[in-house]
Design a protein around this motif. Sequence first.
Motif, PDB file in Angstrom:
ATOM      1  N   UNK A  51      79.211  16.568 -27.165  1.00  0.00           N
ATOM      2  CA  UNK A  51      78.120  16.859 -28.096  1.00  0.00           C
ATOM      3  C   UNK A  51      76.785  16.464 -27.498  1.00  0.00           C
ATOM      4  N   UNK A  52      76.752  15.321 -26.842  1.00  0.00           N
ATOM      5  CA  UNK A  52      75.555  14.853 -26.156  1.00  0.00           C
ATOM      6  C   UNK A  52      75.924  13.634 -25.338  1.00  0.00           C
ATOM      7  N   UNK A  53      74.987  13.135 -24.567  1.00  0.00           N
ATOM      8  CA  UNK A  53      75.216  11.984 -23.713  1.00  0.00           C
ATOM      9  C   UNK A  53      74.226  10.896 -24.106  1.00  0.00           C
ATOM     10  N   UNK A  54      74.733   9.676 -24.250  1.00  0.00           N
ATOM     11  CA  UNK A  54      73.869   8.542 -24.557  1.00  0.00           C
ATOM     12  C   UNK A  54      73.307   8.004 -23.252  1.00  0.00           C
ATOM     13  N   UNK A  55      71.986   7.939 -23.162  1.00  0.00           N
ATOM     14  CA  UNK A  55      71.308   7.379 -21.995  1.00  0.00           C
ATOM     15  C   UNK A  55      71.317   5.859 -22.145  1.00  0.00           C
ATOM     16  N   UNK A  56      72.046   5.185 -21.294  1.00  0.00           N
ATOM     17  CA  UNK A  56      72.187   3.728 -21.401  1.00  0.00           C
ATOM     18  C   UNK A  56      70.861   2.993 -21.208  1.00  0.00           C
ATOM     19  N   UNK A  57      69.919   3.616 -20.529  1.00  0.00           N
ATOM     20  CA  UNK A  57      68.621   2.980 -20.291  1.00  0.00           C
ATOM     21  C   UNK A  57      67.606   3.273 -21.389  1.00  0.00           C
ATOM     22  N   UNK A  58      67.919   4.218 -22.245  1.00  0.00           N
ATOM     23  CA  UNK A  58      66.991   4.603 -23.310  1.00  0.00           C
ATOM     24  C   UNK A  58      67.785   5.113 -24.504  1.00  0.00           C
ATOM     25  N   UNK A  59      68.392   4.186 -25.238  1.00  0.00           N
ATOM     26  CA  UNK A  59      69.233   4.560 -26.381  1.00  0.00           C
ATOM     27  C   UNK A  59      68.331   5.027 -27.521  1.00  0.00           C
ATOM     28  N   UNK A  60      68.562   6.242 -27.961  1.00  0.00           N
ATOM     29  CA  UNK A  60      67.799   6.791 -29.090  1.00  0.00           C
ATOM     30  C   UNK A  60      68.656   6.705 -30.353  1.00  0.00           C
ATOM     31  N   UNK A  61      68.026   6.927 -31.489  1.00  0.00           N
ATOM     32  CA  UNK A  61      68.753   6.813 -32.753  1.00  0.00           C
ATOM     33  C   UNK A  61      69.820   7.908 -32.870  1.00  0.00           C
ATOM     34  N   UNK A  62      70.795   7.655 -33.717  1.00  0.00           N
ATOM     35  CA  UNK A  62      71.862   8.617 -33.952  1.00  0.00           C
ATOM     36  C   UNK A  62      71.298   9.954 -34.431  1.00  0.00           C
TER      37      UNK A  62
END
Length: 110
Positions: A51-62
């Motif tokens: 669905x998408x990838x979480x950027x470990x250096x810049x976590x954005x809101x759900x």
Amino acid sequence: MDELESLIGENVCEIDSKIIKSLESIGFKVAILEYKYKNCGQRYPIHPFKLDIIDYNNVISFDELIYFRKIFIFWHFKGQITDIEVFDITSDMENLKADYDLIAGKIKNG
């Protein structure tokens, strides 16, 4: 929808960025999935769909990450579009949010 349905039978390369941007502008996530069949006859994607990838250096809101509630799927077999489908993920949102919270928490805690 007629324009999209007219793509059935065409080469997957006919799905251009304009079509994808148009679908995304009205709140769809677009997936172009090649498939195979299980022994029972049910189709499944050859490659995993993220669905998408979480950027470990810049976590954005759900809500920023999963901004969509429907996935527009172009199914293709060996490059030929065979079907289109709209998949509603609304019923999966609770599980997706729980997974997101788990991953984001682990990132925050190192």
